[in-house]
Design an enzyme around this catalytic site. Structure first.
Site, PDB file in Angstrom:
ATOM      1  N   GLU A   1       5.578  -3.486   0.188  1.00 23.56           N
ATOM      2  CA  GLU A   1       5.708  -3.123  -1.230  1.00 23.56           C
ATOM      3  C   GLU A   1       4.910  -1.851  -1.384  1.00 23.56           C
ATOM      4  O   GLU A   1       3.697  -1.843  -1.180  1.00 23.56           O
ATOM      5  CB  GLU A   1       5.198  -4.259  -2.115  1.00 23.56           C
ATOM      6  CG  GLU A   1       5.443  -4.026  -3.589  1.00 23.56           C
ATOM      7  CD  GLU A   1       4.246  -3.400  -4.269  1.00 23.56           C
ATOM      8  OE1 GLU A   1       4.311  -2.167  -4.503  1.00 23.56           O
ATOM      9  OE2 GLU A   1       3.270  -4.089  -4.562  1.00 23.56           O
TER      10      GLU A   1
ATOM     11  N   VAL B   1       0.829   4.751   5.387  1.00 25.14           N
ATOM     12  CA  VAL B   1       0.276   3.691   6.228  1.00 25.14           C
ATOM     13  C   VAL B   1       1.364   2.697   6.620  1.00 25.14           C
ATOM     14  O   VAL B   1       1.345   2.140   7.721  1.00 25.14           O
ATOM     15  CB  VAL B   1      -0.888   2.979   5.510  1.00 25.14           C
ATOM     16  CG1 VAL B   1      -1.423   1.824   6.346  1.00 25.14           C
ATOM     17  CG2 VAL B   1      -2.006   3.970   5.197  1.00 25.14           C
TER      18      VAL B   1
ATOM     19  N   GLY C   1       0.822  -1.204   0.000  1.00 23.75           N
ATOM     20  CA  GLY C   1       0.000   0.000   0.000  1.00 23.75           C
ATOM     21  C   GLY C   1       0.854   1.251   0.000  1.00 23.75           C
ATOM     22  O   GLY C   1       1.914   1.300  -0.624  1.00 23.75           O
TER      23      GLY C   1
ATOM     24  N   CYS D   1       1.129   0.172  -8.951  1.00 22.09           N
ATOM     25  CA  CYS D   1       2.292   0.575  -8.149  1.00 22.09           C
ATOM     26  C   CYS D   1       3.562   0.697  -8.985  1.00 22.09           C
ATOM     27  O   CYS D   1       4.485   1.415  -8.604  1.00 22.09           O
ATOM     28  CB  CYS D   1       2.504  -0.400  -6.995  1.00 22.09           C
ATOM     29  SG  CYS D   1       2.648  -2.131  -7.498  1.00 22.09           S
TER      30      CYS D   1
END
Length: 526
Positions: free
Chosen positions: A217, A199, A195, A251
């Site tokens: 990741e 966070v 994410g 991502c």
């Protein structure tokens, strides 16, 4: 649709039950792991259309992208683990060493225990099943926490996982921030988080309280280097596709392009042609080949980046927050202080940053945090080597974008801020979080290794004390000390500028002595 959260009061029992199951050894037999891995694959195949429909509902994901980028790669990960888990799990012999070989040094591949997997909204099938397959292959119990931003996919996990997988070893927990916070109170044996970096810091701090290993990741701004002598048509097609797949919510999506200033307009013209071929109707908002942004808040964030950009809009620029739509947008003449260069875009916006040459491009990349991936479009081996040799990133890909994530046998992961495996330590005296970074990879054998405890073993026979190590016990004498020094003496590397010394004679003497002695003692004890 109604999205059912897991009650907070149920979470302690989930953790406790999985711990109890793991201690029974149920997950350790290879046959059991293969059975569960096969079930993972069939869970996807039997309900492939349902998964595609859920992805459409949550992300507006086109059917082709659902199959090509999500479901089929996820099945492939489960099948790869199924095919290779027996080989991956075999105990390995340590490399041969004269001093230690008689003690049978080996490396056992053992499961870590109960693994918590927290997955993202952008690829809620592939990036969940990949890690679940690694965890099951490694013999762990698993808790799956899907993204609450994908309610349709998360509900499908809650429905299908208990039907296909053993509920004593794999559980699904659904919910938002309070649920995650509750999960992070427990001492998991490993946490996988995919994410945002924001966070990830919260997860890392929680993991540190229990000294829990953590693998992340996280993404980042993945740059694209364009060699002015490369095939611009091919580069434009692959870069634009990589940027627009899942509306840029990937991502490893190309985040910005670095190209020599005098080649920028030529590349822009090729991108415009490709864009027209992708959406011949002229309005991607009405196309079945373009996704939507996950939430209105994310849409508003991307819109703000476009509105505040000082770059020239070549095409696109429109956004509808209520419809969660951002048009494919190309910006040229973007500077490093531009709004689009301050954070990962994670949307269908492609800034082009003109540079003087490849050296300036390399300096720009090195002045930023390491990206999850770096792309180079060139047919010149020297150009590609120059970029790869002088930069750092999770992946380094030539003449392609994003599809390397699904390539069997390749490690997928970041470096530093783009993703890592951490040994987290919370120094209680100063409440200071210290994180030691190493590579963290999350696919195939690399994912298996991350979620496996590599346990060293020795089995030292009795005769070693009689022949080789008798002198280690007190009282220490000059004779015993001298013998042990010879036995454990390390052959030094040569000093710079001098030839290495050869000690084949001594090595041969000790080897023969060990063999003869072992044979004699075994005969005596037989």
């Amino acid at each position: 649709m109604v999205f059912t959260y897991t009650p907070l009061e149920d979470i302690p029992a989930v953790f406790s039950d999985l711990q109890k199951t793991f201690r029974t050894g149920k997950t350790k037999p290879i046959a059991y792991r293969k059975e569960q891995l096969a079930q993972v694959a069939w869970m996807l195949r039997d309900h492939q259309q349902e998964w595609a429909d859920a992805l459409k509902a949550d992300l507006g994901r086109p059917s082709l992208e659902a199959d090509f980028l999500e479901i089929n790669p996820a099945i492939s990960e489960a099948k790869d683990a199924y095919d290779n888990v027996e080989k991956w799990s075999k105990t390995e012999k340590a490399r041969w060493d004269m001093t230690w070989s008689v003690m049978k040094p080996q490396i056992r591949k053992e499961p870590k225990g109960v693994v918590l997997i927290i997955t993202p909204f952008n690829f809620p099938v592939h990036l969940t099943i990949t890690h679940v397959s690694s965890a099951i292959a490694a013999g762990n119990c698993v808790v799956i926490k899907p993204s609450e931003l994908c309610p349709a996919v998360s509900e499908l996990y809650a429905e299908l996982v208990p039907k296909y997988l053993d509920s004593e070893t794999v559980r699904v927990v659904n919910g938002d921030v309070p649920v995650v916070s509750k999960l992070l109170e427990f001492p998991w044996d490993h946490i996988v988080y995919v994410g945002s970096g924001r966070v990830a810091k919260i997860v890392a701090a929680a993991a540190a309280k229990h000294l829990t290993p953590l693998t992340t990741e996280l993404g980042g701004k993945s740059p694209v280097f364009i060699d002015p002598n490369t095939d611009f048509e091919l580069a434009a097609k692959r870069v634009l596709w990589g940027k627009l797949a899942n509306a840029g919510q990937v991502c490893v999506a190309p985040d910005y392009v670095l190209i020599p200033r005098d080649a920028q307009d030529r590349f822009v013209e090729e991108v415009k042609k490709v864009y027209a071929s992708f959406y011949p109707e002229g309005d991607p908002s009405k196309s079945d080949s373009f996704s939507r942004i996950i939430t209105e808040a994310h849409t508003a964030r991307i819109k703000k980046l476009i509105d505040e950009s000082k770059g020239t809009v070549v095409f696109g620029g429109e956004a509808n927050v209520q419809e969660k739509y951002v048009a494919p947008t190309l910006l040229k003449d973007v500077t490093l202080d531009d709004s689009t260069m301050q954070e990962e875009i994670f949307g269908p916006v492609l800034p082009i940053v003109p540079v003087e040459d490849v050296n300036e491009a390399i300096n720009i990349v090195n002045d930023r945090e390491h990206a999850l991936c770096l792309y180079v479009f060139s047919n010149d081996p020297k150009y590609k080597a120059k970029v790869f040799d002088n930069t750092q990133s999770g992946g380094a890909i030539a003449n392609e974008t994003i599809i390397h994530v699904g390539a069997t046998g390749l490690p997928f992961g970041g470096i530093g801020p783009s993703g890592c495996k951490t040994a987290s330590v919370l120094k209680q005296s100063t409440i200071k979080l210290i994180i030691l970074y190493t590579a963290g990879y999350l696919s195939g054998k690399y994912g298996f290794d991350i979620l496996t405890h590599h346990r060293c073993t020795l089995d030292n026979p009795r005769w070693v004390d009689t022949v080789l190590m008798k002198g280690r016990y007190p009282p220490y004498t000059e004779k015993s000390t001298s013998f042990l020094k010879k036995m454990t003496n390390v052959t030094m590397p040569p000093r710079f500028g001098k030839a290495a010394s050869k000690r084949w004679g001594l090595w041969l003497v000790f080897t023969l002595l060990g063999i003869v002695t072992a044979v004699l003692i075994k005969r005596q004890t037989a």
